[in-house]
Design a protein around this motif. Structure first.
Motif, short mmCIF file in Angstrom:
data_model
loop_
_atom_site.label_atom_id
_atom_site.label_comp_id
_atom_site.label_asym_id
_atom_site.label_seq_id
_atom_site.Cartn_x
_atom_site.Cartn_y
_atom_site.Cartn_z
N ARG A 16 53.06 -8.38 -54.02
CA ARG A 16 53.25 -7.44 -52.91
C ARG A 16 52.70 -8.02 -51.62
NH1 ARG A 16 51.68 -3.38 -56.77
NH2 ARG A 16 49.59 -3.42 -55.92
N SER B 2 45.48 -0.32 -49.64
CA SER B 2 46.74 -0.59 -50.34
C SER B 2 46.55 -0.44 -51.84
CB SER B 2 47.23 -2.00 -50.00
OG SER B 2 46.41 -2.96 -50.62
N GLU B 4 47.96 0.68 -54.76
CA GLU B 4 49.26 1.16 -55.24
C GLU B 4 49.35 1.05 -56.75
OE1 GLU B 4 50.94 2.58 -53.15
OE2 GLU B 4 50.56 1.69 -51.20
N VAL B 6 50.70 2.93 -58.57
CA VAL B 6 51.97 3.51 -59.01
C VAL B 6 52.92 2.41 -59.48
CG1 VAL B 6 53.90 4.96 -58.35
CG2 VAL B 6 51.66 5.35 -57.35
N PHE B 7 52.96 1.31 -58.75
CA PHE B 7 53.84 0.22 -59.13
C PHE B 7 53.46 -0.34 -60.49
CE2 PHE B 7 54.65 -0.18 -54.46
CZ PHE B 7 56.00 0.08 -54.53
N ASP B 77 54.20 7.47 -52.36
CA ASP B 77 53.45 6.30 -51.92
C ASP B 77 54.26 5.03 -52.10
OD1 ASP B 77 51.44 8.06 -51.45
OD2 ASP B 77 50.21 7.48 -53.17
N ALA B 78 54.89 4.93 -53.27
CA ALA B 78 55.71 3.75 -53.56
C ALA B 78 56.84 3.63 -52.53
CB ALA B 78 56.29 3.84 -54.97
N TRP B 81 55.54 2.48 -49.23
CA TRP B 81 55.27 1.04 -49.18
C TRP B 81 56.57 0.27 -49.01
CZ3 TRP B 81 56.59 -3.42 -51.60
CH2 TRP B 81 55.76 -4.53 -51.37
#
Lengths: 106, 106
Positions: A16, B2, B4, B6-7, B77-78, B81
DNA sequence: ATGAAGTGCAACTCGCAGGTTGCATCCGAC
DNA sequence: GTCGGATGCAACCTGCGAGTTGCACTTCAT
């Protein structure tokens, strides 16, 4: 039907970071990117290969260098999948769209 | 800034299957879900824990059962981004929005 | 109160992804 | 041509994630 290698590509934080770096600063070489990160050029190269497998970047040879460029199209697949899952919650989907139309607001 | 997770949660195919299953068929228990999948109840349970860590599902006890329900909010959120990264390509972002507003079209 | 269905916890195996080092190779400059 | 910067390839190490098995614990029904 549900081949979503994009999520796998986005699962890694380093990848990312690479994507944002390429999106913000424009195309760059593996050596260049490795210089800005705490990891080896080889590691960066592997990540770039993973990203290329997911069609998120393309490599273009320029002389003795190889520039990597972002190609965000596959991200649409990811968003499409998310929309599918969240589709049941229409109201929440609206919230998603709102955030989508003003990404800078964050 | 950052974070994340979720990813990471979405990176696994089994977890994505679980999410769609829960989104389509409504709340279910771990044992129930395991019956519909080629893996153990324990494996399903681990995935559900991972999803719960990412705030994508919530667990609610009902008697001796535990129902898991989808909570798609973190998906925003994903998408946020993705919108950030794709922000450089305004035209492509438009295409994303188009696909987003008609998820059923797929 | 006892048995069955469901959940919770722990230890263990196993494959693969992320990262490293080393060397061979290619291309441009001088 | 030859020297240096850049890429390409391969072997290797290591940790973690996905999955399994086994057992203890709770809860409803009879």
């Amino acid at each position: 039907m549900s081949g979503e290698p994009v999520f796998a590509a986005l699962s890694d934080a380093t990848r990312r970071t690479l994507l944002t770096r390429l999106a913000d600063g424009g195309p760059a070489t593996a050596t260049q990117l490795a210089a800005e990160l705490p990891i080896t050029r080889q590691a960066v190269l592997k990540h770039l290969e993973a990203l290329r497998d997911a069609r998120l970047v393309t490599s273009a040879r320029a002389g003795r260098e190889v520039r990597y460029t972002v190609t965000p199209e596959p991200l649409a697949d990811a968003v499409g999948w998310i929309a599918d899952v969240g589709g049941q919650w229409d109201s929440r989907l609206a919230a998603l769209q709102a955030q989508f139309s003003s990404p800078r607001a964050k």
